[in-house]
Motif scaffolding. Sequence first.
Motif, PDB file in Angstrom:
ATOM      1  N   ALA A  17      -6.939   4.308  -2.830  1.00  0.00           N
ATOM      2  CA  ALA A  17      -7.768   4.064  -4.198  1.00  0.00           C
ATOM      3  C   ALA A  17      -8.648   5.240  -4.432  1.00  0.00           C
ATOM      4  CB  ALA A  17      -8.570   2.793  -4.170  1.00  0.00           C
ATOM      5  N   VAL A  18      -9.330   6.000  -3.184  1.00  0.00           N
ATOM      6  CA  VAL A  18     -10.334   7.122  -3.485  1.00  0.00           C
ATOM      7  C   VAL A  18      -9.611   8.241  -3.896  1.00  0.00           C
ATOM      8  CG1 VAL A  18     -12.355   8.389  -2.540  1.00  0.00           C
ATOM      9  CG2 VAL A  18     -12.091   5.598  -2.314  1.00  0.00           C
ATOM     10  N   LEU A  20      -7.509  -1.230   5.123  1.00  0.00           N
ATOM     11  CA  LEU A  20      -8.167   0.185   5.157  1.00  0.00           C
ATOM     12  C   LEU A  20      -7.758   1.235   4.438  1.00  0.00           C
ATOM     13  CD1 LEU A  20      -9.749   0.048   8.737  1.00  0.00           C
ATOM     14  CD2 LEU A  20     -10.857  -0.497   6.697  1.00  0.00           C
ATOM     15  N   LEU A  21      -6.284   1.546   4.508  1.00  0.00           N
ATOM     16  CA  LEU A  21      -5.745   2.516   3.808  1.00  0.00           C
ATOM     17  C   LEU A  21      -5.733   2.419   2.315  1.00  0.00           C
ATOM     18  CD1 LEU A  21      -2.413   3.195   6.112  1.00  0.00           C
ATOM     19  CD2 LEU A  21      -4.364   4.843   5.781  1.00  0.00           C
ATOM     20  N   SER A  22      -5.650   0.939   1.938  1.00  0.00           N
ATOM     21  CA  SER A  22      -5.710   1.009   0.518  1.00  0.00           C
ATOM     22  C   SER A  22      -6.867   1.510   0.058  1.00  0.00           C
ATOM     23  CB  SER A  22      -5.632  -0.686  -0.036  1.00  0.00           C
ATOM     24  OG  SER A  22      -6.804  -1.325   0.722  1.00  0.00           O
ATOM     25  N   ILE A  24      -7.114   1.996 -12.543  1.00  0.00           N
ATOM     26  CA  ILE A  24      -8.164   1.307 -12.717  1.00  0.00           C
ATOM     27  C   ILE A  24      -8.029  -0.104 -12.113  1.00  0.00           C
ATOM     28  CG2 ILE A  24      -9.932   0.128 -14.284  1.00  0.00           C
ATOM     29  CD1 ILE A  24      -9.521   2.635 -16.139  1.00  0.00           C
ATOM     30  N   ALA A  25      -6.891  -0.779 -12.382  1.00  0.00           N
ATOM     31  CA  ALA A  25      -6.468  -2.074 -11.931  1.00  0.00           C
ATOM     32  C   ALA A  25      -6.498  -2.075 -10.461  1.00  0.00           C
ATOM     33  CB  ALA A  25      -5.124  -2.373 -12.783  1.00  0.00           C
ATOM     34  N   PHE A  26      -5.588  -1.031 -10.114  1.00  0.00           N
ATOM     35  CA  PHE A  26      -5.525  -0.989  -8.531  1.00  0.00           C
ATOM     36  C   PHE A  26      -6.794  -0.743  -7.942  1.00  0.00           C
ATOM     37  CE2 PHE A  26      -3.633  -0.583  -4.527  1.00  0.00           C
ATOM     38  CZ  PHE A  26      -4.299   0.487  -3.928  1.00  0.00           C
ATOM     39  N   THR A  27      -7.722   0.213  -8.185  1.00  0.00           N
ATOM     40  CA  THR A  27      -9.001   0.264  -7.421  1.00  0.00           C
ATOM     41  C   THR A  27      -9.977  -1.021  -7.606  1.00  0.00           C
ATOM     42  OG1 THR A  27      -8.803   2.573  -8.226  1.00  0.00           O
ATOM     43  CG2 THR A  27     -11.152   1.569  -7.700  1.00  0.00           C
ATOM     44  N   VAL A  58       0.950  -1.366   0.068  1.00  0.00           N
ATOM     45  CA  VAL A  58       0.183   0.004  -0.057  1.00  0.00           C
ATOM     46  C   VAL A  58       1.107   1.330   0.138  1.00  0.00           C
ATOM     47  CG1 VAL A  58      -1.744   1.321   1.222  1.00  0.00           C
ATOM     48  CG2 VAL A  58      -1.717  -1.343   1.119  1.00  0.00           C
ATOM     49  N   GLY A  59       1.908   1.337   0.837  1.00  0.00           N
ATOM     50  CA  GLY A  59       2.793   2.449   1.017  1.00  0.00           C
ATOM     51  C   GLY A  59       3.592   2.820  -0.436  1.00  0.00           C
ATOM     52  N   ALA A  60       3.777   1.584  -1.069  1.00  0.00           N
ATOM     53  CA  ALA A  60       4.621   1.816  -2.356  1.00  0.00           C
ATOM     54  C   ALA A  60       3.556   2.160  -3.464  1.00  0.00           C
ATOM     55  CB  ALA A  60       5.189   0.460  -2.915  1.00  0.00           C
ATOM     56  N   VAL A  61       2.438   1.648  -3.330  1.00  0.00           N
ATOM     57  CA  VAL A  61       1.615   2.352  -4.257  1.00  0.00           C
ATOM     58  C   VAL A  61       1.274   4.144  -4.297  1.00  0.00           C
ATOM     59  CG1 VAL A  61      -0.875   2.376  -5.201  1.00  0.00           C
ATOM     60  CG2 VAL A  61       0.148   0.137  -4.750  1.00  0.00           C
ATOM     61  N   ALA A  62       0.777   4.357  -2.780  1.00  0.00           N
ATOM     62  CA  ALA A  62       0.995   5.861  -2.739  1.00  0.00           C
ATOM     63  C   ALA A  62       2.166   6.454  -2.977  1.00  0.00           C
ATOM     64  CB  ALA A  62       0.675   6.148  -1.150  1.00  0.00           C
TER      65      ALA A  62
END
Length: 950
Positions: free
Chosen positions: A308-309, A302-304, A334-337, A251-255
């Motif tokens: 995403a939002v 929950l952070l994911s 779109i893929a991550f959401t 999750v941290g890497a995506v952000a």
Amino acid sequence: KLRVAMRMIVLMLLFVLIPNTAGALDGIAVDPLAERTILSDIITIYDVDGRTLTLGGGDGDKVVQVTASPGNMSPGWFAFALTNVTDEQLIRWLVVENTGSADSGIINPVLIGPRLVSVQSDKGKLQPVLESGRLDIFEIEVDAGQTQSFVVETVGAVPRFIVLWDPRAYGAARHALSFFHGLIIGIVGLLAIFLTSLYVVRHRLMYPAAALIGWAGVVVLATDFGLWQRGFGAGPATSSVVRAIAEVIFVGAVAFLFTTFVEFKARYRYVADGTPVIFGVSCVLVLIAVLWPSVAVSIARLLSVVVAVCGIAAIGYLITMRSARALALVPSWIAFTSFTLLSMLVYSGVLSGAIAHPMYIAALGLVAMVISFTAMQYAFDADVAPDENARELALKAVAFSVSDTILWDWKVKEETITVGRELEGALGVARNSLNGPQQNWLDKVHHLDRDRFVQLANSAVVSDDGLINTEFRLHTSAVGQRWYRLRARSVAREGVDAIRFVGSLEDVTTFKNSRERLLRDAVHDSLTGLPNRALFVDRLTRAVVCMNSQGGNNPSVLVIDVDRFKNVSQGFGHGMGDSMLTVIAQRMSEVMSEADTLARIEADKFAAIVVSDASYNNIEEISRDLRHSLKQPFYVGGHEVFLTGSIGISTFDSQRHDKACDLLREAELAMVHAKTSGGDKTEKFHLDMHPSQFDRLTIESDFKRALERSELELLYQPIVSLNEERIAGFEVLMRWQHPEKGEISPDKFIEIAEEAGLIVELGYYALDAAAQQLSLWRKTFGDVPDLFVSVNVSSRQIFRQDLIRDARLISTSASIPAGAIKLAITESLVMENPELAAYVLERLREMGVGLLLDDFGAGYSALSHLQQFPFDTIKVDKSLVTGGRDNAPAIVKSIVNMAHDLGMKVVAEGVDSPSDVAYLMGIGCDFGQGYHFSPPLHVNTATKYLAEWR
């Protein structure tokens, strides 16, 4: 009512103590040809308060009775019955996933099993199939034509997906699924390796961020596949920690990828860099994952959703701002959401069954792949422009957009000017009020700059280079003004005339104000705002030149010195002294005429030039008014303070004065004469004034030059350890060899330095030179590691913050250990302001500076001072050591004993004979200093002396 209550209590006790009994189950016929049977919908789940469950038969007799396993404090229970309709024994495997994502939960999830603790049939307890990994497998056997009941104990809630497998079919399915698992891990792992290698080449933060997503995905998949348990023998606890850390990093890497990919900080300067925040939150969650894995995973899941939002909203906004980076990120987001939504359904068990876990695995791999491909396209396409000129223009446009400059566009033929919106905001004017007809622009230009601006613009239109480079002021809405610098160039011409200019506006208000302040501070006193000595001398010179060329009154100079102001400032503090000087300047300014000049030329010394009416009577009247203004009371801390002033007067005489400085010097000499006559007087210069006063002013001027040119010399008098008979340190003494007057005693030039406000510079010079020499000695003579130097401190130094700053700076630059520099401070000095002295000395001691109480016993010595102040060494005054008092030996012995009891060392000053040494050694004195050992030495001689006595 009492009876009813008693009955209720008895029934509750019976309910708790008596084992829970359930009725018989209906047998489910098992299809012998079916590869698997889904039991999730046909099992019976029991909500049991106790730890024992009894499954009854059709006639009420118990069939199976089970008790929860030790340590399973909140067991779950479900039961089912199987009927074998064939004439052969039926063998099936009861399979439940005990690790992975499916049905693991969102809040406080079950990361690693086992989920099934035990399986009990009417024939006894079943043993699990010996297979390590992510599954709970129990082998079930049902005899031909028989119905058999089974009770299963679970950890926590009953799993949502329970399957009864044919062993051979299960083996084939596992083989196919393992191939799928390996394929996904291989693809994601290769992408992670490639992105990691790509960062070495491209050095962009988006690549390690995308690589982290891939590596975290590999770890999550490996946990779901049971790789850590099967391949590395990790236990459930270790596997849970690894899984938790991987989800947090994912999750941290995506952000992190999002913030670096869209370049938020580069595009929007008001947006703070989110990288430190993301890194900090991730580090905290990793720490939580090590201690409480389930808590960390709950927060990460929950952070994911939040990421995403927020990402959707930010990408939508950036697309409206025509961001190509945001548009390129749409497929990845779109893929991550979609993966986030799917994972929530899988975690919560809403999406269950055989397809749930493979879908989760495929979605995770898809996210890693899409993000990797999105990042990789910039590895080959970024920074590549089809035209080198277009690339350069694009880079210039980017540089212009992130700078503080504002676009300025002038169409000459249309007589219109267009500026950037930033200028309207800076000036506080209405939108588009500066755009349009050029008269709108000219109305905002300051009236003193308008004509010059128009002339420069018209000249640029007909010039060959077509350049405009000027500075001017623009009016603001708040009845103010701001300075701007315009740089513009013609970009279109019609014949020889330019018809369009494009350039940039830069706000230079801060620079203009700073330059004005610097110019003012260079010639004005920063405290009172009055002219300083340099501006005073310049105005005096101009007054003399004007008098010689145009005639008029001869200028007169008044030098005003505030009597005893140093004592008042030290008594009430320098801050209050500065406030009093400000009030003094205001009072005296009210006395002076507008044509005259009042200046502050030194600390508490003022000077005035009188040209309005230089008659003797008028000068006397001005002098009386100035002294009267000083005598008005000052109210300080509830007390009335009265001051007086000494004034010296000199009037210009062309026969006697060659330059203006001579006039000022005579006025200063007259002031000194008034001051030495008792103060609160006015003296007019006359030729028979004692020439020694000239000498004092000359010496003061020479001393300033000597300090600037480092002409003062330091002498070092050895301090000897009496017990070890070696040099322990040196006292630093300062000497001034005047080129004309010979040697000037320290008492005289130190007094001059204090009056001239140069004592702080003098103290820093002595402290720095002594520290550098001590550092050199300690490096040269390594066998005297405890060598120290003692430097005297004046009252002006100790009551200023400069001493603390200077000591820290010098100790650091010279690399001197704690205690090697000792500041020698007299008892009378610290008692001038005990509270402030105690604070400063404590700060110095904390910095590792040694503190020496000097001249102890010379006058009234309070023994309590030794405990009140943090001194580590006492220096006994030489008047006690040389026997100047009848009871001196007893006093010295008492001082030594008392100092040792307080943990202090003692230095005896004035050791001039062998008998002094013998006596001091007999009473246990630590150090001795005097002419018996050595007089003060020049640095080279002191070095040789140290080499012999070390």
